[in-house]
Motif scaffolding. Structure first.
Motif, PDB file in Angstrom:
ATOM      1  N   ARG A   1     -15.987  -7.277  -1.043  1.00  0.00           N
ATOM      2  CA  ARG A   1     -16.912  -6.776  -2.066  1.00  0.00           C
ATOM      3  C   ARG A   1     -16.242  -6.932  -3.419  1.00  0.00           C
ATOM      4  O   ARG A   1     -15.068  -7.326  -3.504  1.00  0.00           O
ATOM      5  CB  ARG A   1     -17.247  -5.308  -1.806  1.00  0.00           C
ATOM      6  N   LYS A   2     -16.982  -6.636  -4.465  1.00  0.00           N
ATOM      7  CA  LYS A   2     -16.429  -6.732  -5.808  1.00  0.00           C
ATOM      8  C   LYS A   2     -15.308  -5.709  -5.980  1.00  0.00           C
ATOM      9  O   LYS A   2     -15.438  -4.548  -5.601  1.00  0.00           O
ATOM     10  CB  LYS A   2     -17.518  -6.488  -6.857  1.00  0.00           C
ATOM     11  N   MET A   3     -14.222  -6.144  -6.576  1.00  0.00           N
ATOM     12  CA  MET A   3     -13.072  -5.268  -6.772  1.00  0.00           C
ATOM     13  C   MET A   3     -13.299  -4.362  -7.975  1.00  0.00           C
ATOM     14  O   MET A   3     -13.860  -4.778  -9.004  1.00  0.00           O
ATOM     15  CB  MET A   3     -11.814  -6.110  -6.983  1.00  0.00           C
ATOM     16  N   THR A   4     -12.852  -3.113  -7.872  1.00  0.00           N
ATOM     17  CA  THR A   4     -13.011  -2.134  -8.942  1.00  0.00           C
ATOM     18  C   THR A   4     -11.650  -1.735  -9.506  1.00  0.00           C
ATOM     19  O   THR A   4     -10.599  -2.077  -8.947  1.00  0.00           O
ATOM     20  CB  THR A   4     -13.725  -0.874  -8.423  1.00  0.00           C
ATOM     21  N   GLU A   5     -11.694  -0.962 -10.592  1.00  0.00           N
ATOM     22  CA  GLU A   5     -10.443  -0.484 -11.185  1.00  0.00           C
ATOM     23  C   GLU A   5      -9.709   0.458 -10.229  1.00  0.00           C
ATOM     24  O   GLU A   5      -8.477   0.513 -10.228  1.00  0.00           O
ATOM     25  CB  GLU A   5     -10.722   0.229 -12.514  1.00  0.00           C
ATOM     26  N   ALA A   6     -10.449   1.204  -9.424  1.00  0.00           N
ATOM     27  CA  ALA A   6      -9.790   2.057  -8.431  1.00  0.00           C
ATOM     28  C   ALA A   6      -9.059   1.205  -7.402  1.00  0.00           C
ATOM     29  O   ALA A   6      -7.926   1.513  -7.009  1.00  0.00           O
ATOM     30  CB  ALA A   6     -10.830   2.959  -7.748  1.00  0.00           C
ATOM     31  N   ASP A   7      -9.693   0.105  -6.961  1.00  0.00           N
ATOM     32  CA  ASP A   7      -9.037  -0.814  -6.032  1.00  0.00           C
ATOM     33  C   ASP A   7      -7.772  -1.400  -6.640  1.00  0.00           C
ATOM     34  O   ASP A   7      -6.780  -1.638  -5.937  1.00  0.00           O
ATOM     35  CB  ASP A   7      -9.975  -1.968  -5.665  1.00  0.00           C
TER      36      ASP A   7
ATOM     37  N   GLY B   1      -5.549   5.584  -6.875  1.00  0.00           N
ATOM     38  CA  GLY B   1      -6.890   5.022  -6.798  1.00  0.00           C
ATOM     39  C   GLY B   1      -7.955   6.094  -6.648  1.00  0.00           C
ATOM     40  O   GLY B   1      -9.047   5.990  -7.237  1.00  0.00           O
ATOM     41  N   MET B   2      -7.668   7.139  -5.871  1.00  0.00           N
ATOM     42  CA  MET B   2      -8.614   8.241  -5.733  1.00  0.00           C
ATOM     43  C   MET B   2      -8.835   8.945  -7.070  1.00  0.00           C
ATOM     44  O   MET B   2      -9.979   9.271  -7.443  1.00  0.00           O
ATOM     45  CB  MET B   2      -8.095   9.233  -4.690  1.00  0.00           C
ATOM     46  N   MET B   3      -7.762   9.168  -7.809  1.00  0.00           N
ATOM     47  CA  MET B   3      -7.902   9.816  -9.116  1.00  0.00           C
ATOM     48  C   MET B   3      -8.645   8.915 -10.097  1.00  0.00           C
ATOM     49  O   MET B   3      -9.452   9.392 -10.907  1.00  0.00           O
ATOM     50  CB  MET B   3      -6.530  10.213  -9.653  1.00  0.00           C
ATOM     51  N   MET B   4      -8.393   7.603 -10.037  1.00  0.00           N
ATOM     52  CA  MET B   4      -9.119   6.682 -10.902  1.00  0.00           C
ATOM     53  C   MET B   4     -10.614   6.700 -10.586  1.00  0.00           C
ATOM     54  O   MET B   4     -11.465   6.675 -11.488  1.00  0.00           O
ATOM     55  CB  MET B   4      -8.561   5.267 -10.760  1.00  0.00           C
ATOM     56  N   GLN B   5     -10.961   6.737  -9.297  1.00  0.00           N
ATOM     57  CA  GLN B   5     -12.371   6.803  -8.929  1.00  0.00           C
ATOM     58  C   GLN B   5     -13.024   8.063  -9.485  1.00  0.00           C
ATOM     59  O   GLN B   5     -14.153   8.034  -9.978  1.00  0.00           O
ATOM     60  CB  GLN B   5     -12.523   6.743  -7.408  1.00  0.00           C
ATOM     61  N   LYS B   6     -12.308   9.183  -9.429  1.00  0.00           N
ATOM     62  CA  LYS B   6     -12.820  10.430 -10.002  1.00  0.00           C
ATOM     63  C   LYS B   6     -13.026  10.285 -11.507  1.00  0.00           C
ATOM     64  O   LYS B   6     -14.028  10.780 -12.060  1.00  0.00           O
ATOM     65  CB  LYS B   6     -11.844  11.564  -9.704  1.00  0.00           C
TER      66      LYS B   6
ATOM     67  N   TYR C   1     -14.682   6.416  -1.720  1.00  0.00           N
ATOM     68  CA  TYR C   1     -15.159   6.515  -3.103  1.00  0.00           C
ATOM     69  C   TYR C   1     -16.486   7.276  -3.170  1.00  0.00           C
ATOM     70  O   TYR C   1     -16.705   8.084  -4.083  1.00  0.00           O
ATOM     71  CB  TYR C   1     -15.337   5.126  -3.703  1.00  0.00           C
ATOM     72  N   GLN C   2     -17.379   7.027  -2.226  1.00  0.00           N
ATOM     73  CA  GLN C   2     -18.653   7.734  -2.192  1.00  0.00           C
ATOM     74  C   GLN C   2     -18.440   9.222  -1.950  1.00  0.00           C
ATOM     75  O   GLN C   2     -19.130  10.064  -2.550  1.00  0.00           O
ATOM     76  CB  GLN C   2     -19.553   7.137  -1.110  1.00  0.00           C
ATOM     77  N   HIS C   3     -17.489   9.552  -1.099  1.00  0.00           N
ATOM     78  CA  HIS C   3     -17.187  10.954  -0.811  1.00  0.00           C
ATOM     79  C   HIS C   3     -16.652  11.644  -2.066  1.00  0.00           C
ATOM     80  O   HIS C   3     -17.003  12.802  -2.345  1.00  0.00           O
ATOM     81  CB  HIS C   3     -16.172  11.043   0.323  1.00  0.00           C
ATOM     82  N   ILE C   4     -15.815  10.956  -2.832  1.00  0.00           N
ATOM     83  CA  ILE C   4     -15.277  11.511  -4.072  1.00  0.00           C
ATOM     84  C   ILE C   4     -16.405  11.784  -5.058  1.00  0.00           C
ATOM     85  O   ILE C   4     -16.376  12.788  -5.798  1.00  0.00           O
ATOM     86  CB  ILE C   4     -14.230  10.551  -4.678  1.00  0.00           C
ATOM     87  N   GLU C   5     -17.407  10.922  -5.070  1.00  0.00           N
ATOM     88  CA  GLU C   5     -18.546  11.101  -5.978  1.00  0.00           C
ATOM     89  C   GLU C   5     -19.376  12.332  -5.615  1.00  0.00           C
ATOM     90  O   GLU C   5     -19.956  12.984  -6.490  1.00  0.00           O
ATOM     91  CB  GLU C   5     -19.427   9.849  -5.946  1.00  0.00           C
TER      92      GLU C   5
ATOM     93  N   MET D   1     -12.074   5.754   7.833  1.00  0.00           N
ATOM     94  CA  MET D   1     -12.921   5.749   6.650  1.00  0.00           C
ATOM     95  C   MET D   1     -12.536   4.586   5.740  1.00  0.00           C
ATOM     96  O   MET D   1     -11.367   4.424   5.404  1.00  0.00           O
ATOM     97  CB  MET D   1     -12.779   7.079   5.882  1.00  0.00           C
ATOM     98  N   SER D   2     -13.490   3.778   5.325  1.00  0.00           N
ATOM     99  CA  SER D   2     -13.235   2.666   4.420  1.00  0.00           C
ATOM    100  C   SER D   2     -13.034   3.195   3.004  1.00  0.00           C
ATOM    101  O   SER D   2     -13.380   4.348   2.683  1.00  0.00           O
ATOM    102  CB  SER D   2     -14.400   1.690   4.438  1.00  0.00           C
ATOM    103  N   LEU D   3     -12.500   2.331   2.122  1.00  0.00           N
ATOM    104  CA  LEU D   3     -12.359   2.733   0.722  1.00  0.00           C
ATOM    105  C   LEU D   3     -13.725   2.996   0.100  1.00  0.00           C
ATOM    106  O   LEU D   3     -13.871   3.926  -0.702  1.00  0.00           O
ATOM    107  CB  LEU D   3     -11.617   1.647  -0.058  1.00  0.00           C
ATOM    108  N   THR D   4     -14.727   2.194   0.458  1.00  0.00           N
ATOM    109  CA  THR D   4     -16.068   2.406  -0.075  1.00  0.00           C
ATOM    110  C   THR D   4     -16.577   3.799   0.290  1.00  0.00           C
ATOM    111  O   THR D   4     -17.114   4.524  -0.559  1.00  0.00           O
ATOM    112  CB  THR D   4     -17.030   1.339   0.461  1.00  0.00           C
ATOM    113  N   ALA D   5     -16.418   4.175   1.553  1.00  0.00           N
ATOM    114  CA  ALA D   5     -16.853   5.500   1.992  1.00  0.00           C
ATOM    115  C   ALA D   5     -16.044   6.592   1.298  1.00  0.00           C
ATOM    116  O   ALA D   5     -16.580   7.648   0.936  1.00  0.00           O
ATOM    117  CB  ALA D   5     -16.719   5.611   3.507  1.00  0.00           C
TER     118      ALA D   5
END
Length: 264
Positions: free
Chosen positions: A176-182, A35-40, A7-11, A1-5
């Protein structure tokens, strides 16, 4: 699973399966947990007008390669600042906690520009990217790290600390564009500053991790960053250190302070 996938799963889900490839010993790499908690938190915030100001992560217990539950609560939403707490649950216990603040720009007469200037590094193309040692944590394969000064971990160095270039491994992560979770996922990949002093392989793990966000990210995940760590003090099985991260345009992106448990 990629980080993008991921993050989408967390959403979309409260319960999340942790992807393979991120083990740090027998537990999950702390940067991925943060990073998972930041995405949440970003999903809970749902306001692009409020930028990350700071966050604090406490790694309460070890996270295993098993499903986790992410629960977020907005503690306060003021006119300028929103504070959110995220808890990661596994085996009916809280294993990690993120406390994060987001804010909007405000008018102020106070302007100070004394930020730490980026060090001058050799071009990364002239350096050797650290090879993945068979005994090194599995998660190191997710990043490219190129030491500039200081010693590698577990080399019995007389001094702590090091600096170098870093980026996500292009063979494992799409650009891809880097995010705060990244940012949290990547910045914790460097080992603690005292690890070069270890004479043999031994555990060391983050206990608390505080990050202050300075200039907004303007990078992609394949762009290089500069990293430098400094250890203030280490004794009695604990170390305290701080680190700076600059992008490839020498903008100061983040300042981190960490308490590390040392088992050597």
């Amino acid at each position: 699973m990629s980080l993008t996938a991921l993050y989408q799963h967390i959403e979309q889900h409260e319960w999340v399966d942790i992807p393979e490839g991120w083990l740090q010993g027998r537990t999950i790499y702390g940067g991925l947990v943060a990073g998972m908690m930041m995405q949440k938190a970003l999903i809970t915030l749902a306001d692009t007008g409020r930028r990350l100001l700071s966050c604090n992560v406490t790694f309460v217990g070890p996270v295993q390669l098993a499903p986790v539950r992410l629960a977020a609560e907005i503690l306060r939403q003021g006119k300028s600042v929103t504070t959110i707490e995220v808890r990661l649950w596994q085996d009916d216990a809280v294993q990690s906690i993120l406390l994060v603040s987001f804010g909007v720009p405000r008018e102020s007469s106070i302007v100070v520009n004394q930020e730490r200037i980026a060090p001058t590094f050799p071009e990364v193309e002239t350096l050797k990217i650290a090879e993945h040692h068979p005994l090194a944590p599995q998660c190191f394969q997710q990043m490219d790290l190129a030491w500039v000064d200081g010693q590698y971990p577990c080399t019995a160095s007389r001094k702590p600390d090091f600096s170098g270039w870093m980026r996500f491994n292009p063979l494992k992560h799409e650009n891809r564009k880097m995010t705060e979770a990244d940012l949290l996922v990547s910045m914790d990949m460097w080992p603690p500053g005292v690890l070069p002093m270890f004479k043999t392989m031994a555990p060391a793990s983050s206990l608390t991790w505080t990050l202050t966000y300075v200039h907004p990210l303007q990078s992609n995940v394949h762009n290089w960053f500069k990293y430098k760590v400094f250890t203030d003090y280490a004794a009695d099985g604990y170390a305290t250190e701080y680190a700076h991260l600059w992008d490839d345009q020498d903008r100061l992106i983040a300042i981190a302070r960490q308490t590390v448990t040392v088992f050597a």
